[in-house]
Scaffold this motif. Structure first.
Motif, PDB file in Angstrom:
ATOM      1  N   ILE A   1       5.799  39.869   2.414  1.00 32.01           N
ATOM      2  CA  ILE A   1       6.385  39.017   1.368  1.00 32.01           C
ATOM      3  C   ILE A   1       5.780  39.221  -0.017  1.00 32.01           C
ATOM      4  CG2 ILE A   1       6.906  37.275   3.124  1.00 32.01           C
ATOM      5  CD1 ILE A   1       4.829  35.484   1.787  1.00 32.01           C
ATOM      6  N   CYS A   2       4.613  39.852  -0.103  1.00 36.65           N
ATOM      7  CA  CYS A   2       3.991  40.065  -1.410  1.00 36.65           C
ATOM      8  C   CYS A   2       4.332  41.459  -1.925  1.00 36.65           C
ATOM      9  CB  CYS A   2       2.471  39.912  -1.321  1.00 36.65           C
ATOM     10  SG  CYS A   2       1.908  38.258  -0.881  1.00 36.65           S
TER      11      CYS A   2
ATOM     12  N   ILE B   1      10.063  33.225  -4.014  1.00 35.94           N
ATOM     13  CA  ILE B   1       9.843  31.827  -3.661  1.00 35.94           C
ATOM     14  C   ILE B   1      10.576  31.442  -2.380  1.00 35.94           C
ATOM     15  CG2 ILE B   1      10.371  29.458  -4.394  1.00 35.94           C
ATOM     16  CD1 ILE B   1       9.510  30.310  -7.199  1.00 35.94           C
ATOM     17  N   LYS B   2      11.785  31.960  -2.187  1.00 31.82           N
ATOM     18  CA  LYS B   2      12.542  31.615  -0.979  1.00 31.82           C
ATOM     19  C   LYS B   2      11.798  32.031   0.282  1.00 31.82           C
ATOM     20  CE  LYS B   2      17.279  31.340  -2.698  1.00 31.82           C
ATOM     21  NZ  LYS B   2      18.669  31.867  -2.574  1.00 31.82           N
ATOM     22  N   LYS B   3      11.150  33.200   0.230  1.00 35.09           N
ATOM     23  CA  LYS B   3      10.386  33.648   1.394  1.00 35.09           C
ATOM     24  C   LYS B   3       9.141  32.803   1.603  1.00 35.09           C
ATOM     25  CE  LYS B   3      11.800  38.516   1.403  1.00 35.09           C
ATOM     26  NZ  LYS B   3      11.330  39.929   1.351  1.00 35.09           N
TER      27      LYS B   3
ATOM     28  N   LYS C   1       9.303  29.173   3.340  1.00 30.78           N
ATOM     29  CA  LYS C   1       9.323  29.071   4.805  1.00 30.78           C
ATOM     30  C   LYS C   1       7.936  28.790   5.370  1.00 30.78           C
ATOM     31  CE  LYS C   1      13.070  32.479   5.192  1.00 30.78           C
ATOM     32  NZ  LYS C   1      13.437  33.824   5.750  1.00 30.78           N
ATOM     33  N   TYR C   2       6.903  29.126   4.586  1.00 30.65           N
ATOM     34  CA  TYR C   2       5.531  28.975   5.074  1.00 30.65           C
ATOM     35  C   TYR C   2       4.738  27.964   4.250  1.00 30.65           C
ATOM     36  CZ  TYR C   2       6.932  33.411   7.165  1.00 30.65           C
ATOM     37  OH  TYR C   2       7.600  34.390   7.854  1.00 30.65           O
ATOM     38  N   SER C   3       5.448  27.118   3.488  1.00 31.05           N
ATOM     39  CA  SER C   3       4.751  26.192   2.590  1.00 31.05           C
ATOM     40  C   SER C   3       3.932  25.145   3.326  1.00 31.05           C
ATOM     41  CB  SER C   3       5.762  25.496   1.662  1.00 31.05           C
ATOM     42  OG  SER C   3       6.697  24.751   2.427  1.00 31.05           O
ATOM     43  N   ASP C   4       4.250  24.899   4.602  1.00 28.75           N
ATOM     44  CA  ASP C   4       3.486  23.921   5.383  1.00 28.75           C
ATOM     45  C   ASP C   4       2.455  24.604   6.275  1.00 28.75           C
ATOM     46  OD1 ASP C   4       5.320  25.115   7.033  1.00 28.75           O
ATOM     47  OD2 ASP C   4       5.843  23.295   8.136  1.00 28.75           O
TER      48      ASP C   4
ATOM     49  N   ARG D   1       5.086  30.440 -12.134  1.00 33.71           N
ATOM     50  CA  ARG D   1       6.480  30.345 -11.682  1.00 33.71           C
ATOM     51  C   ARG D   1       7.340  31.064 -12.716  1.00 33.71           C
ATOM     52  NH1 ARG D   1      10.332  27.376  -8.389  1.00 33.71           N
ATOM     53  NH2 ARG D   1      12.289  28.378  -8.991  1.00 33.71           N
ATOM     54  N   HIS D   2       7.993  32.132 -12.288  1.00 34.29           N
ATOM     55  CA  HIS D   2       8.896  32.874 -13.172  1.00 34.29           C
ATOM     56  C   HIS D   2      10.221  33.080 -12.451  1.00 34.29           C
ATOM     57  CE1 HIS D   2      10.407  35.567 -16.182  1.00 34.29           C
ATOM     58  NE2 HIS D   2      10.507  36.565 -15.321  1.00 34.29           N
ATOM     59  N   ARG D   3      11.210  32.291 -12.861  1.00 34.63           N
ATOM     60  CA  ARG D   3      12.519  32.337 -12.229  1.00 34.63           C
ATOM     61  C   ARG D   3      12.374  32.114 -10.722  1.00 34.63           C
ATOM     62  NH1 ARG D   3      15.381  37.172 -15.840  1.00 34.63           N
ATOM     63  NH2 ARG D   3      15.003  36.146 -17.841  1.00 34.63           N
ATOM     64  N   ASN D   4      12.738  33.084  -9.914  1.00 32.22           N
ATOM     65  CA  ASN D   4      12.683  32.904  -8.457  1.00 32.22           C
ATOM     66  C   ASN D   4      11.442  33.524  -7.827  1.00 32.22           C
ATOM     67  OD1 ASN D   4      15.218  31.569  -8.391  1.00 32.22           O
ATOM     68  ND2 ASN D   4      16.252  33.546  -8.523  1.00 32.22           N
ATOM     69  N   TRP D   5      10.405  33.671  -8.657  1.00 30.02           N
ATOM     70  CA  TRP D   5       9.196  34.334  -8.179  1.00 30.02           C
ATOM     71  C   TRP D   5       7.957  33.498  -8.478  1.00 30.02           C
ATOM     72  CZ3 TRP D   5       9.673  39.378  -6.082  1.00 30.02           C
ATOM     73  CH2 TRP D   5      10.911  39.982  -6.272  1.00 30.02           C
TER      74      TRP D   5
END
Length: 443
Positions: A241-242, A253-255, A258-261, A303-307
């Motif tokens: 993901i990186c 960010i979408k990827k 999924k692992y934010s918790d 935070r830059h747009r979707n990243w």
């Protein structure tokens, strides 16, 4: 004991007979046994002793004992003296932590000298039990439950060949070999955390769970195996993901959501000097507007747009060159986002943090820098040039604001006093076809 000792080196793939070792020696029974095992095994080694000057005459006694031991073993000795109390006070550390920091700083210096292969430390299984318990109560997480690392030839050249040996076995060996050692009187004081665990907490637990020490050693082994598997899985996930750029790390960010918790965010940002306490702030960036960021001394998570972008902070005194293809630039005053738009689709915006410029007049690279004395431009709406310093006076800006104002140049001409006024020569007009839109996001 001697067989177990030599087996350790075989298991980690080291031929000890071809290595140069430093054996850390306090004069206590553990390090005395370690030195004796090295001597009986025919190792090439020298001793290293730290005098922390914490126990007055007793500290000097220990040093004298170690010097005598070095002569007896016919090995070289290195000694260093520390003012541990002063160091602890200056750095707001406990005495124990200060001694540890000083000791390992010296080990790093010895490592960097390049005159040896490995440092041998005398930590044993009982030390490991106490460390695992202390880490549990400190709340250090999974890694802390693996306690003291045994060491490998790839990891910092610090090895602990006695780590699986119980203290009672060390005592038995010392008596069998007729070894002598010195006792540290501070080892009996429960004012030190480790001694409290050793002399009071563990014995109390043993009254309820007699096998607690064996159980903890088994758990340490389990947690160590789990942690190795966890590290491998996290490394694989980070690779997926990186996205590594030339000067930054970009994470969709979408990827990441999924692992934010999970602990993944921490495992990503810790490599850049961020701690667990900053994880909630980074999690907030997942739902923040573009341009928001979290920073430490050296890095920012933006935070830059979707990243999410992890990058080095821009030096305050830096001059930043901006190429035509760049869409975002971070600087101490915030972040600039660049978009090339068709004039026909442009929505006019009259905001100080947005610059709308006629793209045909723009020359690259742009230069972003702090303003300086002598700078001038043609403020929008004026046909005569004006010094930037005079413009500030007219705007009645405070000294702090003036000192922290940046300008953007194109072809050595100021096109924007950032966040305040564009240059008249670069404004859009009815014949403008393409517009460079620059958006300033404040930190």
């Amino acid at each position: 004991m001697l067989q177990h000792f030599n087996q350790y080196f075989q298991e980690i793939g080291i031929d000890p007979t071809s290595c140069q070792f430093i054996v850390t020696i306090s004069g206590g029974i553990d390090s005395i046994v370690l030195a004796d095992l090295c001597k009986r095994s025919g190792f090439h080694f020298r001793l290293a002793h730290c005098n922390f000057r914490l126990r007055n005459e007793e500290s000097d006694r220990d040093e004298a004992f170690v010097r005598s031991l070095a002569q007896k073993l016919e090995v070289p000795l290195e000694v260093i003296h520390f003012d541990t109390s002063q160091f602890a006070q200056q750095n707001k550390l406990s005495i124990q932590e200060a001694a540890r920091v000083l000791r390992y700083q010296w080990f790093d210096e010895l490592k960097n000298s390049g005159s040896f292969d490995f440092i041998l430390l005398a930590h044993h299984a009982d030390d490991n039990i106490e460390t695992a318990l202390m880490n549990f109560f400190r709340g250090t997480g999974l890694k802390g439950l693996t306690a003291i690392p045994g060491g490998t030839k790839e990891e910092k050249r610090l090895l602990r060949p006695l780590l699986t040996i119980r203290r009672k076995e060390i005592i038995e060996y010392a008596h069998e070999q007729g070894l002598t050692w010195v006792e540290d009187s501070s080892n009996s004081s429960v004012k030190y955390t480790r001694n409290y665990f050793r002399h009071e907490l563990i014995p109390s637990i043993q009254k309820v769970f007699p096998q607690v020490e064996e159980n903890l050693l088994d758990n340490i082994e389990r947690f160590t195996k789990i942690y190795k598997l966890y590290q491998q899985m996290v490394a694989d996930l980070k690779d997926k993901i990186c996205e590594k750029g030339e000067n930054d790390i970009r994470i969709p960010i979408k990827k990441l959501e999924k692992y934010s918790d999970t602990s993944l965010i921490y495992d990503i940002i810790k490599d850049y000097g961020f701690g667990e306490k900053q994880v909630p702030d980074v999690q907030k960036l997942l739902n923040a507007t573009s341009g928001r960021f979290v920073e430490n001394e050296n890095f920012q998570v933006i935070r830059h747009r979707n990243w999410l972008i992890i990058a080095l902070k821009t030096p305050v005194t830096g001059i930043i060159a901006i190429d035509k293809d760049q869409q975002m630039v971070r600087f101490p005053g915030g972040m600039l986002e660049f978009n090339l738009l068709s004039a026909g689709k442009l929505k006019l915006e009259n905001e100080a943090n947005i610059a709308l410029l006629d793209a045909k007049h723009i020359e690259y690279p742009l230069v972003l820098r702090k303003w300086k004395t002598g700078d001038y431009f043609y403020p929008l709406g004026m046909t005569k040039k004006k010094k930037v310093s005079r413009f500030f006076i007219d705007q009645k800006l405070s000294r702090n604001v003036k000192e922290n104002t940046w300008i953007l140049e194109s072809g050595k001409k100021i096109i924007w006093v950032v966040g305040m006024r564009i240059d008249e020569r670069f404004k859009i007009i009815p014949t403008t076809r393409n517009v460079l839109k620059i958006n300033l996001t404040n930190p």
